[in-house]
Write an enzyme that holds these catalytic residues in place. Sequence first.
Site, mmCIF file in Angstrom:
data_model
loop_
_atom_site.group_PDB
_atom_site.id
_atom_site.type_symbol
_atom_site.label_atom_id
_atom_site.label_comp_id
_atom_site.label_asym_id
_atom_site.label_seq_id
_atom_site.Cartn_x
_atom_site.Cartn_y
_atom_site.Cartn_z
ATOM 1 C CG ASP A 1 10.535 -18.425 22.777
ATOM 2 O OD1 ASP A 1 11.062 -18.819 23.825
ATOM 3 O OD2 ASP A 1 10.689 -19.021 21.694
ATOM 4 C CG ASP B 1 7.347 -21.131 22.000
ATOM 5 O OD1 ASP B 1 6.432 -21.570 22.723
ATOM 6 O OD2 ASP B 1 8.335 -21.816 21.643
ATOM 7 N NE ARG C 1 18.653 -20.122 23.076
ATOM 8 C CZ ARG C 1 17.530 -20.810 23.226
ATOM 9 N NH1 ARG C 1 16.477 -20.512 22.494
ATOM 10 N NH2 ARG C 1 17.455 -21.797 24.068
ATOM 11 C CG ASP D 1 13.006 -19.226 17.402
ATOM 12 O OD1 ASP D 1 13.878 -18.421 17.779
ATOM 13 O OD2 ASP D 1 12.353 -19.944 18.170
#
Length: 391
Positions: free
Chosen positions: A213, A189, A269, A217
């Site tokens: 994206d 991603d 997020r 992460d």
Amino acid sequence: MVSHVINHILWRFVLIIVIITLYTPNLSAAKQSKINGLKMNVIDRCWRLNPEWRRHRPQLATCSVGYTGKMTNNIGKDLIHYIVIDPSDDPINPKRGTLRYGASVIQGKVWITFQRDMHIKLERPLLISSFTAIDGRGVNVHIANNACLMIFKATNIIIHGIRVHHCKPQAPGVVMGPEGKVIPLGHVDGDAIRLVTASKIWIDHNTLYNCQDGLLDVTRGSTDVTISNNWFRDQDKVMLLGHDDGYVRDQNMKVTVVYNHFGPNCNQRMPRIRHGYAHVANNLYLGWVQYAIGGSMGPSLKSEANLFIAPTIGSKEVTWRKSNHNNGDTWEFHSVKDAFENGASFTVTKGGRVPKPNYSNEQYFKVVDVNFVRSLTRSSGILGCSKTSVC
Ligand SMILES: *[C@@H]1O[C@H](CO)[C@@H](O)[C@H](O)[C@H]1NC(C)=O
């Protein structure tokens, strides 16, 4: 006899002058930081006041706090100093002088710096080897407009002072792996920095924005991560901690998120937590759209002395939870000494104890009063380090 005594006095005098000269830079740096009204956080204070930081770059490794601990495995006599002189990229056969050669091919302890300002367009994700530090201080380094950074099954990595933006998804293909061997890599991603089964990772003073994206992460059993002093902006999904609802190995994940600046124009997020534990402290939140901090699958959060400034229009609520009725609502969201402006609200878990981070001595840092958060996060993201004064 007399001349001998005079000589002696003279030498003492010279010695005093030498001592004064040696100590002057430190004095003037401290004075300068006072003049600028700079209130530095504990990580920055560890190196930025030293005007000679360029000559002692690896000293940065002793400045980290939080779950990553000190990065002292990255330094020592066997450290290789590598300078990127060539912004080009060959994902399979990296040329000496390129970033990929330093980060993927060279094994062992490597400290990577950049000869000059550079825009690096990576042809495929860059897989960073264990014991690598990427240090962009003093120059403007952009990694942008295509593939970006990945830490895959690696440990002891520092990423400092890089702009990563406009990252795009990548089709499967082969690429130089973190052990210097060409490996196949599946679809990726468009994240700015993606951690997969990585540990002891320190991400400090980077500016991350506008990726397809997410920006950061932390996935698949990654743990012992500190995310500090970064500026996250202009992004839908900012930071994901925990891969997916079914990945129970992430129950052991521990992440520290400290002195970061979120916004403007971030949607959600910051972070979103699955399974593991996050200590989110002394960050500045300049609005959000859906929410700032969320989670699912029994995440634990200690939100401590953050400043949450709600957006003028839209949701004022900081948190979001995905309930999973099969498992019950086991989330633990605790807010301690946070400050809320513009009508911001925070839904906490009722009852229970606030999960302590249980830091070791080298991980420990003092969370400061929320009134200092604005000044402590003022230099988040890339630092403008001028040639002549403190950084
Ligand atoms: C810290 O230790 C306490 C007591 O053992 C425990 O309940 C808590 O879950 C620990 N915190 C973390 C983040 O593991």
